[in-house]
Design an enzyme around this catalytic site. Structure first.
Site, PDB file in Angstrom:
ATOM      1  N   GLU A  32      -2.192 -14.087  -9.525  1.00 46.56           N
ATOM      2  CA  GLU A  32      -1.460 -12.832  -9.365  1.00 46.56           C
ATOM      3  C   GLU A  32      -0.122 -13.152  -8.711  1.00 46.56           C
ATOM      4  OE1 GLU A  32      -3.630 -10.090  -6.977  1.00 46.56           O
ATOM      5  OE2 GLU A  32      -5.370 -10.003  -8.324  1.00 46.56           O
TER       6      GLU A  32
ATOM      7  N   LEU B  94       4.255 -10.337  -4.602  1.00 42.23           N
ATOM      8  CA  LEU B  94       5.250  -9.302  -4.382  1.00 42.23           C
ATOM      9  C   LEU B  94       5.700  -8.705  -5.701  1.00 42.23           C
ATOM     10  CD1 LEU B  94       7.441 -11.104  -1.682  1.00 42.23           C
ATOM     11  CD2 LEU B  94       5.575  -9.477  -1.306  1.00 42.23           C
TER      12      LEU B  94
ATOM     13  N   GLU C 196      -9.710  -9.255  -0.414  1.00 40.79           N
ATOM     14  CA  GLU C 196      -9.650 -10.714  -0.328  1.00 40.79           C
ATOM     15  C   GLU C 196     -10.711 -11.265   0.617  1.00 40.79           C
ATOM     16  OE1 GLU C 196      -4.810 -10.982  -0.996  1.00 40.79           O
ATOM     17  OE2 GLU C 196      -5.622 -10.780   1.029  1.00 40.79           O
TER      18      GLU C 196
ATOM     19  N   ASP D 116       0.852  -1.199   0.000  1.00 42.89           N
ATOM     20  CA  ASP D 116       0.000   0.000   0.000  1.00 42.89           C
ATOM     21  C   ASP D 116       0.882   1.242   0.000  1.00 42.89           C
ATOM     22  OD1 ASP D 116      -2.198  -1.572   0.032  1.00 42.89           O
ATOM     23  OD2 ASP D 116      -2.773  -1.187   2.104  1.00 42.89           O
TER      24      ASP D 116
ATOM     25  N   THR E 202      -3.171 -15.639  -5.275  1.00 45.28           N
ATOM     26  CA  THR E 202      -1.913 -14.909  -5.359  1.00 45.28           C
ATOM     27  C   THR E 202      -0.724 -15.830  -5.054  1.00 45.28           C
ATOM     28  OG1 THR E 202      -0.779 -12.922  -4.598  1.00 45.28           O
ATOM     29  CG2 THR E 202      -2.092 -14.114  -2.974  1.00 45.28           C
TER      30      THR E 202
END
Length: 547
Positions: free
Chosen positions: A454, A457, A257, A173, A416
């Site tokens: 996805e 990192l 999520e 973020d 992810t």
């Protein structure tokens, strides 16, 4: 050809303060090495002018400077069924607090480059805290309209995340976008509207699912608020659904999520690889727990969550609940974990049923994101997954239930950590991202759900790309229907990073058959920036300032 985008707003810069910039006064620099132009481009001051010049294969920049957008030699393949389309996540602050597209000219150039690379499209967060910030049922979609029109111009597709969570306080973020002010006002009056841990610590990332069906947001329930928001989006963008907008990802928790906020990074509350904490201590969740306990004749089980589950940064063996032969594997542990995980499943079921009703005739896919919690995966209790709401242990497959729930509604499971390898993780954390991804692939295959991926990192190295290519295949479990790359920023356009991305996109278009990225341009395209190092050293760079 070396390409780099420099922007203090449109792209992530960890050295900047964590707030969303709304002014447009900072200049953006786009750096390109001189090379034989594919076509001249000059940036105009409006989207309409850009569209006109783009149709003639030229976009003009003030004062006559020329920007060269890389191109690629596209290769057609007979078997499109194995093609894995690649999307790229846009910056978190793509739309400003003022409701406009952030750094539109730099975005325009970036999108041209992505299109030239063979990227299918992009993903953007439609932040609840931005769109409905002026009051209940007062929506401002203007910035997203600008983006959709720009994408249509470039022939790119869009995945939109219905982001009902705050931005800020989690991994990656780079800015702060809280929930809408009028929602925060209700939370200040009733703090139990948000998730709460055993110590009474409140988390304002997302409204607690404990009050999903209660009219706590100025007469509407959270589920009604989410539905109204999605309905407004559908009505505003009906002309782009199924053509430009191809997927709606329904945010179902923190970071979008389907999970509880069990490992919050804000204020140093949690650090990797802590087990996290259960988030069931607001009055609505406690009331639900009490009711469930009474229903099984164990009233004493409903007074609180587990007393021996430890703290955020402990390890499983430090606790009575999560240790090898801990309480998790008892009658009480089974009761609590079923209740805790089922509440999450019901929340997801309710949101997705509502979403399906809203978007079922719009021609878009629906997706839901599941977190890749790979630390302590090798422990019998899978502690970090349990606190997040995934009842996945040595004896129970927590992902199969989630996959079946998504499959019932025809929703894609977006997962992810697809780029991670076990050997890259610290030994003490008992990680196994590869084992976790394999389990999720098998769960979606058994459930009949589509799987998308996805990277967790921000990585640009060949090893990470090769791992995604490997996991994209269906040799063991389900293959990927799509992959979304994290994320568009200036690093992505650095010479070698850009070459790696292009080769990755090409390999995914071939069904992931090429698992190791090549070190040079063997196809004759001039998109492989930096593949001839000697030329890189001697080429002059030309800076163009977009104001």
């Amino acid at each position: 050809m070396a390409l780099a985008l420099r922007s203090s707003i449109s792209f992530i810069n960890k050295k900047e303060p964590n707030f969303l910039k709304t002014s447009d006064d900072a200049s953006t620099t786009v750096t390109f090495a001189k090379n034989k132009p594919l076509f001249p481009l000059r940036a105009k001051s409006s989207l309409q002018e850009a569209h006109k010049s783009f149709n003639s294969e030229a976009m003009r920049i003030e004062k006559g400077e020329i920007v060269h957008v890389p191109s690629i030699v596209h290769h057609k393949h007979n078997d499109d069924s194995k093609k894995v389309p690649v999307f790229v996540m846009l910056p978190l602050d793509t739309v400003t607090f003022g409701g406009h597209l952030n750094k539109a000219r730099a975005m325009n150039v970036s999108l041209m480059a992505l299109k030239s690379a063979g990227v299918e499209g992009v993903m953007v967060d439609a932040w609840w805290g931005l769109v409905e910030k002026d009051g209940p049922l007062k929506y401002n979609w203007n910035g997203y309209v600008e983006l959709v029109q720009m994408l249509q111009m470039h022939g790119l597709k869009l995945q939109v995340v219905m982001s009902f969570h705050q931005c800020g306080g989690n991994v990656g973020d780079s800015c702060s976008i809280p929930l809408p002010p009028w929602v925060m006002e209700e939370i200040s009056k009733n703090p139990d509207l948000v998730y709460t841990d055993r110590s009474g610590r409140r988390n304002p990332e997302y409204i607690s699912l404990g009050c999903d069906s209660m009219p706590v947001l100025k007469g509407r329930t959270p589920l009604q608020v989410y539905a109204d928001y999605m309905r407004s989006f559908r009505d505003r963008f009906k002309d782009y659904m199924g053509s430009v907008i191809v997927e709606i990802q329904v945010g179902m928790g923190p970071c979008g999520e389907l999970r509880y906020p069990s490992y919050p990074e804000s204020n140093g509350t949690w650090k990797f690889p802590g087990i996290g904490e259960f988030q069931c201590y607001d009055k609505y969740m406690i009331a639900s727990l009490a009711s469930a306990a009474e229903a099984v004749g164990k009233k004493e089980w409903g007074r609180s969550g587990p007393h021996d589950s430890g703290q955020y940064n402990q390890f499983p063996e430090d606790t009575g609940f999560f240790k090898r032969e801990g309480t998790w594997n008892s009658e009480y542990g089974e009761f609590f974990l079923k209740w805790y995980s089922n509440k999450l499943l019901v929340h997801g079921e309710s949101l997705l049923a509502s979403s399906k009703g809203i978007f079922h005739t719009s021609g878009v896919k629906l997706s839901g994101k599941v977190a890749g919690i790979h630390w302590h995966y090798r422990a019998r209790s899978h502690a970090a997954e349990l606190t997040a709401g995934y009842y996945n242990t040595l004896h129970n497959d927590g992902y199969l239930q989630i996959a079946k729930m998504l499959a019932r509604h025809g929703v894609v499971l977006n997962f992810t950590c697809m780029e991670m390898k076990d050997r890259e993780q610290p030994d003490h954390a008992d990680c196994s991202p590869e084992g976790l991804v394999h389990q999720v692939k098998m769960a979606t295959r058994i459930a009949g759900a589509e799987l998308a991926g996805e990277n967790a990192l921000e990585r640009y190295d060949a090893d990470a790309y090769a791992q995604v290519l490997l996991t994209s295949q269906s040799d063991s479990g389900n293959g990927l229907a799509a992959f979304t790359f994290l994320r568009l920023n200036k690093k992505l356009f650095d010479g070698d990073n850009w070459r790696q991305l292009v080769e990755f996109v090409r390999s995914m278009s071939e069904g992931g058959r090429r698992q190791r990225l090549s070190d040079s341009d063997s196809q004759g395209s001039d998109l492989y920036v930096g593949h001839i190092k000697e030329i890189q050293k001697t080429e002059q760079e030309q800076d163009i300032i977009l104001v």
